[in-house]
Scaffold this active site. Structure first.
Site: not given
Ligand code: NAD
Ligand code: WQD
Length: 352
Positions: A134, A160, A164
């Site tokens: 992302s 979050y 990644k």
């Protein structure tokens, strides 16, 4: 090997997964999808609805496993039963706000789950993977447009985003330890839209966190108005600017990444931005959606959302050069296809 090869798609029933599975099948790959159904809809003991619709759209079969990526034994069985050529790894929890509330759940699911998957791949000799990363790994942009050279990990403010970044780092270390691995990290900007058929699309549970599904639910009458998070950013109209990318373009990016993995001169890891290279403000998106749907989209300005950046958009030239991939669908098509999906399926995949 069947057709061009067999792909194990983790999180295959989700939003990006289902659209990618469709493009893979249309490009003559065989697909084995696995998903633990934590964020997709399925009738009891049935395949997820998204994948049933993909089968209908393509006229092709998908082998499906209701399996969690943290379940090493079940994963290993899948690798033993099937001859898998590549893995595309989507399975993850993805709600930024929720990740701040329950970080350990996010680290367990996204990091421990990914590392379990990589262990099983390694022990079964499957060493080619495309990972869903992302633009969040870039944190607060130090320059725009963002190239793949931009530092990562420094400004990831939520668990979050950190998952990644950490999984990217794990894969880089795996490549150092074993030179047979081939890893493509795809850093998505803001995926939106739906397949042109309107049969599959984004189906968030509860109140949507992201702008486009929220607007779509306002347009269809499920919510009253859009709350615009901040109108005092240093952007042309004061609202946040993002690089929205049509989900079909994004899905095709994965097919192109597989071609790169087949390149015999490519080894190790490489990251690619998947975006259009163009930024649109929140008000631009609301106006484009209003035009596409013919609906008035009421909105109200409220305070900035914590952790948001003013503007983020990609330099997508590396993917053009090395993956032979460019996004071709613009904001009007993104809104039109979102509206088509939302108006045909006001309650998402559930019948009511
Ligand atoms: P999604 O929630 O629609 O799909 C993810 C799927 O993975 C879901 O169907 C869920 O049930 C499944 N899953 C979650 N944990 C699992 C586990 N432990 N075992 C098996 N299955 C599991 O999300 P999406 O939007 O399709 O995102 C796909 C990937 O792309 C994710 O890794 C996400 O972080 C990444 N990504 C998404 C966006 C976005 O805005 N949609 C942007 C950048 C990156
Ligand atoms: C877009 C713009 C908001 C909702 C998130 C994740 C990111 C990635 C993609 C996975 C911003 C504004 C939003 C609303 C609003 N996901 N907004 N009202 O924040 O760029 O990215 O999804 O990797 O990690 O952070 O996307 O759609 O939430 O917001 O005004 O109700 O819309 O402030 O400017 P974001 P978004």
């Amino acid at each position: 090997m069947t057709g061009k090869g067999t792909i194990l798609v983790t999180g295959g029933a989700g939003y990006v997964g289902s659209h990618t599975v469709l493009e893979l099948l249309n490009n003559n790959y065989s697909v084995i999808a696995l998903d633990n159904l934590v964020n997709c809809y399925a009738e009891k003991n049935d395949k997820p609805e998204s994948l049933k619709r993909v089968e209908k759209l393509t006229g092709k079969q998908i082998i499906f496993y209701n399996v969690d990526i943290r379940d090493k034994t079940s994963l290993d069985k899948i690798f033993k039963v099937h001859s898998i050529d590549f893995v595309i790894h989507f399975a993850a929890l993805k709600a930024v706000g929720e990740s701040v509330q329950i970080p350990l759940t996010y680290y367990q699911n996204n990091i421990a789950g990914s590392s379990t998957l990589f262990e099983v791949m390694q022990s079964n000799g499957v060493k080619k993977i495309v990972f869903s990363s992302s633009a969040t790994v870039y944190g607060i942009p130090q320059f725009l447009p963002i190239t793949e050279e931009h530092p990562t990990g420094q400004g990831c403010t939520n668990p979050y985003g950190k998952t990644k970044y950490f999984v990217e780092e794990i894969l880089k270390d795996v490549c150092v330890s074993d030179h047979e691995w081939k890893v493509i990290l795809l850093r998505y900007f803001n995926p939106v839209g739906a397949h042109e058929s309107g049969e599959i699309g984004e189906d968030p549970s509860g109140i949507p966190n992201n702008l486009m599904p929220y607007i779509a639910q306002v347009a269809v009458g499920r919510r009253e108005k859009v709350y615009v998070f901040g109108n005092d950013y240093p952007t042309p109209d004061g609202t946040g600017v993002r690089d929205y990318i049509h989900i079909t373009d994004l899905a095709i990016g994965h097919v192109q990444a597989l071609t790169k993995l087949n390149d015999t001169t490519f080894f190790g890891w490489k990251a690619f931005n998947l975006g259009t290279g163009r930024g649109y403000s929140v008000l631009d998106v609301i106006n484009a959606f209003s035009k596409a749907s013919g609906k008035i989209i009421k909105h109200e300005f409220v305070n900035r959302r914590e952790g948001d950046v003013a503007a983020s958009f990609a330099d997508a030239s590396l993917a053009k050069i090395e993956l032979n991939w460019t996004a071709t669908r613009g904001i009007d098509e993104m809104c039109k296809d979102t509206w088509n999906w939302q108006s045909k399926n006001p309650n998402g995949f559930k019948k009511k």
